[in-house]
Motif scaffolding. Structure first.
Motif, PDB file in Angstrom:
ATOM      1  N   UNK A   1       0.561  -1.176  -0.048  1.00 10.95           N
ATOM      2  CA  UNK A   1       0.016  -0.039  -0.065  1.00 10.95           C
ATOM      3  C   UNK A   1       0.862   1.089   0.009  1.00 10.95           C
ATOM      4  N   UNK A   2       2.127   0.994   0.438  1.00 12.65           N
ATOM      5  CA  UNK A   2       2.768   2.198   0.895  1.00 12.65           C
ATOM      6  C   UNK A   2       4.107   2.743  -0.111  1.00 12.65           C
ATOM      7  N   UNK A   3       4.497   3.921  -0.148  1.00 13.97           N
ATOM      8  CA  UNK A   3       5.691   3.786  -0.918  1.00 13.97           C
ATOM      9  C   UNK A   3       7.016   3.364  -0.200  1.00 13.97           C
ATOM     10  N   UNK A   4       6.831   3.263   1.219  1.00 16.10           N
ATOM     11  CA  UNK A   4       7.884   2.776   2.250  1.00 16.10           C
ATOM     12  C   UNK A   4       8.254   1.246   2.003  1.00 16.10           C
ATOM     13  N   UNK A   5       7.055   0.622   1.353  1.00 19.05           N
ATOM     14  CA  UNK A   5       7.455  -0.947   0.904  1.00 19.05           C
ATOM     15  C   UNK A   5       8.089  -0.899  -0.251  1.00 19.05           C
TER      16      UNK A   5
ATOM     17  N   UNK B   1      -0.170  -2.243 -14.040  1.00 19.50           N
ATOM     18  CA  UNK B   1      -0.426  -1.675 -12.672  1.00 19.50           C
ATOM     19  C   UNK B   1      -1.567  -0.771 -12.771  1.00 19.50           C
ATOM     20  N   UNK B   2      -1.934   0.108 -13.887  1.00 15.35           N
ATOM     21  CA  UNK B   2      -2.834   0.846 -14.175  1.00 15.35           C
ATOM     22  C   UNK B   2      -4.052  -0.056 -14.270  1.00 15.35           C
ATOM     23  N   UNK B   3      -4.082  -1.063 -15.171  1.00 17.88           N
ATOM     24  CA  UNK B   3      -5.268  -1.877 -15.712  1.00 17.88           C
ATOM     25  C   UNK B   3      -5.861  -2.671 -14.172  1.00 17.88           C
ATOM     26  N   UNK B   4      -4.785  -3.287 -13.560  1.00 14.33           N
ATOM     27  CA  UNK B   4      -4.839  -3.954 -12.421  1.00 14.33           C
ATOM     28  C   UNK B   4      -5.235  -3.346 -11.398  1.00 14.33           C
ATOM     29  N   UNK B   5      -5.247  -1.750 -11.207  1.00 18.32           N
ATOM     30  CA  UNK B   5      -5.301  -1.016 -10.249  1.00 18.32           C
ATOM     31  C   UNK B   5      -4.358  -1.450  -8.952  1.00 18.32           C
TER      32      UNK B   5
ATOM     33  N   UNK C   1      -1.962   0.069  -6.706  1.00 17.68           N
ATOM     34  CA  UNK C   1      -1.433   1.465  -6.438  1.00 17.68           C
ATOM     35  C   UNK C   1      -0.953   1.595  -5.168  1.00 17.68           C
ATOM     36  N   UNK C   2      -0.216   2.521  -4.978  1.00 22.50           N
ATOM     37  CA  UNK C   2       0.607   2.643  -3.481  1.00 22.50           C
ATOM     38  C   UNK C   2       0.264   4.302  -3.082  1.00 22.50           C
ATOM     39  N   UNK C   3       0.553   4.731  -1.938  1.00 19.82           N
ATOM     40  CA  UNK C   3       0.303   6.002  -1.366  1.00 19.82           C
ATOM     41  C   UNK C   3       1.575   6.455  -1.069  1.00 19.82           C
ATOM     42  N   UNK C   4       1.800   7.585  -2.000  1.00 22.34           N
ATOM     43  CA  UNK C   4       3.168   8.366  -1.610  1.00 22.34           C
ATOM     44  C   UNK C   4       3.226   9.150  -0.294  1.00 22.34           C
TER      45      UNK C   4
ATOM     46  N   UNK D   1      -1.004  10.759  -1.769  1.00 17.88           N
ATOM     47  CA  UNK D   1      -1.500  10.638  -3.311  1.00 17.88           C
ATOM     48  C   UNK D   1      -1.295   9.112  -3.758  1.00 17.88           C
ATOM     49  N   UNK D   2      -2.441   8.771  -4.470  1.00 18.46           N
ATOM     50  CA  UNK D   2      -2.432   7.400  -4.776  1.00 18.46           C
ATOM     51  C   UNK D   2      -1.814   7.353  -6.294  1.00 18.46           C
ATOM     52  N   UNK D   3      -0.952   6.399  -6.576  1.00 17.09           N
ATOM     53  CA  UNK D   3      -0.378   6.202  -7.649  1.00 17.09           C
ATOM     54  C   UNK D   3      -0.034   5.075  -8.281  1.00 17.09           C
ATOM     55  N   UNK D   4      -0.023   4.603  -9.553  1.00 14.21           N
ATOM     56  CA  UNK D   4       0.082   3.175 -10.020  1.00 14.21           C
ATOM     57  C   UNK D   4       1.647   2.983  -9.865  1.00 14.21           C
TER      58      UNK D   4
END
Length: 568
Positions: free
Chosen positions: A123-127, A418-422, A424-427, A431-434
């Motif tokens: 879920x997170x940019x940290x990962x 990643x865009x088609x399959x949603x 995403x992570x949160x930066x 903000x949510x980004x693929x």
RNA sequence: CGGGGCGUGGCUCAGCUUGGUAGAGCACCUGGCUUGGGACCAGGGGGUCGCAGGUUCGAAUCCUGCCGCUCCGACCA
């Protein structure tokens, strides 16, 4: 291992249906047996080699932060329907239904699987970044399986997937993998080139193929020895060609009876093919296509397909040419072609002047044709196939073209999946980004086959030590001889204890039989224990690759063998 | 899917044109002899001749259909 019990049934004769040397030798050396076209049993020797190649791959993937996991081969259709590839993939996908009638496939690749896995848990940019890989059987129902393990329908592949937060991260992952691949193939003892490649159906923005140079390869690779540029010919860009400009002459139509080919027209009108425009008709999902290249050039269908962004592209038949294009086969040209036809001109064509082309009318050609003045193509692009001796797109020196076997392929997928399959992570800004992805494949069996293609002689395989099934074979000339047998058994124990993977040929056969098998299977070192040398208290150690024979003392053989082994 | 070739013991192939009851070499088993680059001798086991129909007194062989394999073109690690 004792050869009397080694499951490696060698063949004296080459099976008739084996075409390339790696296939022939793997069959003869008792490494593989065919089950169905493109589907093979790997016998113990092959499996040992495959495990060694896999281990080298593991070490290099892990060194870059890769983590090994294992995904299922059976994949539900829903995964593939989400990206739309269930319909796109076509007959190449092995499909099946479970007892409830649900659709499944045998995984031809795992982008869908890994992407949906990661989206559940990350879920997170940290990962990020994350690199996950597996070494597993893949299934592709190839139109034409060929060349033994070179193109199978079930084959072992290492596939790694990288997940990054942005392009910069992807770039690092990508070049880390590029480095890991280079190290892997170097360690496997292969002569290869990393070249720019077309990304094909998997998609994405950048791609390299790792090509083992061998005449039996199925791809043409062009490369420049001066600046180190390399590319698959289907991808290779063209160095622009400046044409000599001269005053434009008036367009004329001339009669060219029975001149259908470029050579015939050139001969009849008295010019060289490189002075004229060659037009080829294709049919695609975008409609009829007329591709223009210089008379001596060839159309690169891959480039053309990419430029048009079409799903399929085939050579047009007479119906398309006559009815849709309003032309005549053999007299195709851009002037007066039907409005529906998309005219794609190679960049080189636009630099030509007072040239010739077909007039879309039986037995007629135009002369003094000048692009822009006489016709305007819908698309101008680089669509020609590079040739040996063409100037390198980077430095201009003449390029060379050789055959290559694609053993690895790396792709920048970016957000295609990643865009088609949603996924995403949160930066850090919430903000949510693929995720930005890359995928990286190595054909493990193909790597083994490619190694044989590159390392063999008339007697058999010559394994690079790193992937040889065993290191040493001990051959007593006569196992019935007490003295020979005693020494053989002693060495067999001691060499294995010293970490050299050693087999003992304990068969009660003539020496010739044992030598032939040893050469065929390709053990890097062979120790022969025979009466001649034994009189001097010595044994022979023969290097498979060079054929050189070293007489070594029975009492100090271990350090001598280890020294020879290190030099390999 | 289109076009060529081929299906005969485990492997390589002969026999088929001109139907008459299945062969060779290698491999395998037993015994002997032999042991430095795929020995030799003797004996032995193993084949619904891809499958199904048909023609015929009789089919590996001729005819029809099907299946499989393989090579040449679009796919890809």
């Amino acid at each position: 291992m004792r050869v009397s019990h080694l499951y490696a049934p060698t063949l004296r004769e080459t099976p008739a249906d084996a075409e390339v040397v790696s296939h022939q030798l793997m069959l003869r050396a008792g490494m593989i047996r065919k089950v169905a076209p493109g589907i093979y049993n790997y016998l113990p020797l092959a499996w040992r080699v495959l495990r060694k190649v896999s281990q080298i791959i593991r070490e290099e993937m892990d060194a870059k932060g890769g983590q090994e996991l294992m995904m299922p081969i059976a994949q539900p259709a829903e995964l593939w329907q989400e990206t739309g590839r269930w319909d796109v993939y076509g007959d190449e996908m092995f499909r099946l239904k479970d007892r409830h009638g649900r659709d499944f496939c045998l995984g031809p690749t795992h982008e869908e699987m890994i992407t949906t896995l990661v989206r559940q848990d990350v879920r997170s940019y940290r990962q990020l970044p994350i690199m996950l890989y597996q070494i597993q059987d893949k299934f592709r129902d190839e139109i034409r399986p060929r060349f033994g393990l070179m193109r199978g329908r079930e084959f072992i592949m290492k596939d790694l997937y990288s997940f990054d937060r942005d392009d910069e991260g992807l770039n690092k992952s990508y070049w880390d993998m590029h480095d890991a691949y280079s190290r892997t193939f170097t360690r496997c003892g292969l002569t290869y080139r990393a070249v720019e490649a077309d990304s094909g159906a998997i998609g994405g923005s950048g791609s390299h193929e790792f090509m083992v140079l061998a005449n039996s390869g199925e791809d043409d690779v062009c490369f420049c020895d001066k600046c180190n540029y390399g590319a698959n010919t289907e991808r290779a860009e063209m160095h622009p060609i400046e044409a000599a400009k001269e005053p434009m002459k008036e367009l004329e139509i001339v009669n060219t009876p029975n001149c259908k080919t470029m050579e015939e027209v050139a001969e009849f009108l008295g010019f060289k093919p490189e002075h004229a425009i060659k037009a080829l008709a294709f049919y695609s999902d975008k409609g009829p296509i007329l591709a223009l290249v210089r008379g001596d050039h060839e159309v690169n269908e891959i480039k053309l397909k990419n430029k048009l962004d079409c799903l399929f592209l085939n050579m047009a038949d007479a119906t398309v040419i006559n009815d849709l294009m309003g032309s005549a086969g053999g007299y195709l040209g851009p002037i007066g072609i039907s409005k529906e036809t998309i005219v794609v001109a190679d960049s080189t064509v636009m630099n030509m002047c007072n040239t010739e082309c077909g007039a879309n009318k039986l037995d007629h050609h135009y002369i003094n044709v000048n692009p822009e003045r006489d016709f305007k193509p819908n698309i101008v692009a680089d669509i020609r196939l590079i040739r040996k001796g063409d100037p390198c797109p980077r430095c201009g020196a003449p390029v060379d073209i050789k055959r290559g076997i694609e053993v690895g392929h790396i792709f920048k997928l970016q957000t295609k999946y990643s865009a088609k399959l949603n996924t995403i992570f949160v930066d850090e800004n919430g903000e949510e980004k693929p995720m930005v992805m890359g995928c990286y494949g190595i054909g493990v069996g193909r790597t083994m086959a490619a190694s044989i293609e590159q390392n063999n002689d008339k007697d058999g395989i010559i394994w690079p030590v790193a992937i040889a099934p065993y290191h040493v074979i001990i051959v007593p000339v006569s196992i019935a001889d007490e003295a020979q047998r005693t020494i053989a058994e002693k060495m067999y124990k001691e060499l294995n204890a010293a970490g050299l993977e050693t087999v003992l040929d304990d068969r009660d056969d003539r020496a010739g039989v044992k030598f032939k098998d040893a050469d065929l299977i390709g053990y890097p070192l062979r120790i022969t224990i025979g009466p001649k040398a034994l009189k001097e208290n010595k044994v022979e150690c023969r290097v498979r690759k060079t054929g050189e024979v070293h007489l070594i003392d029975v009492d100090t053989y271990l350090s001598d063998v280890q020294a020879l082994f290190k030099q390999l």
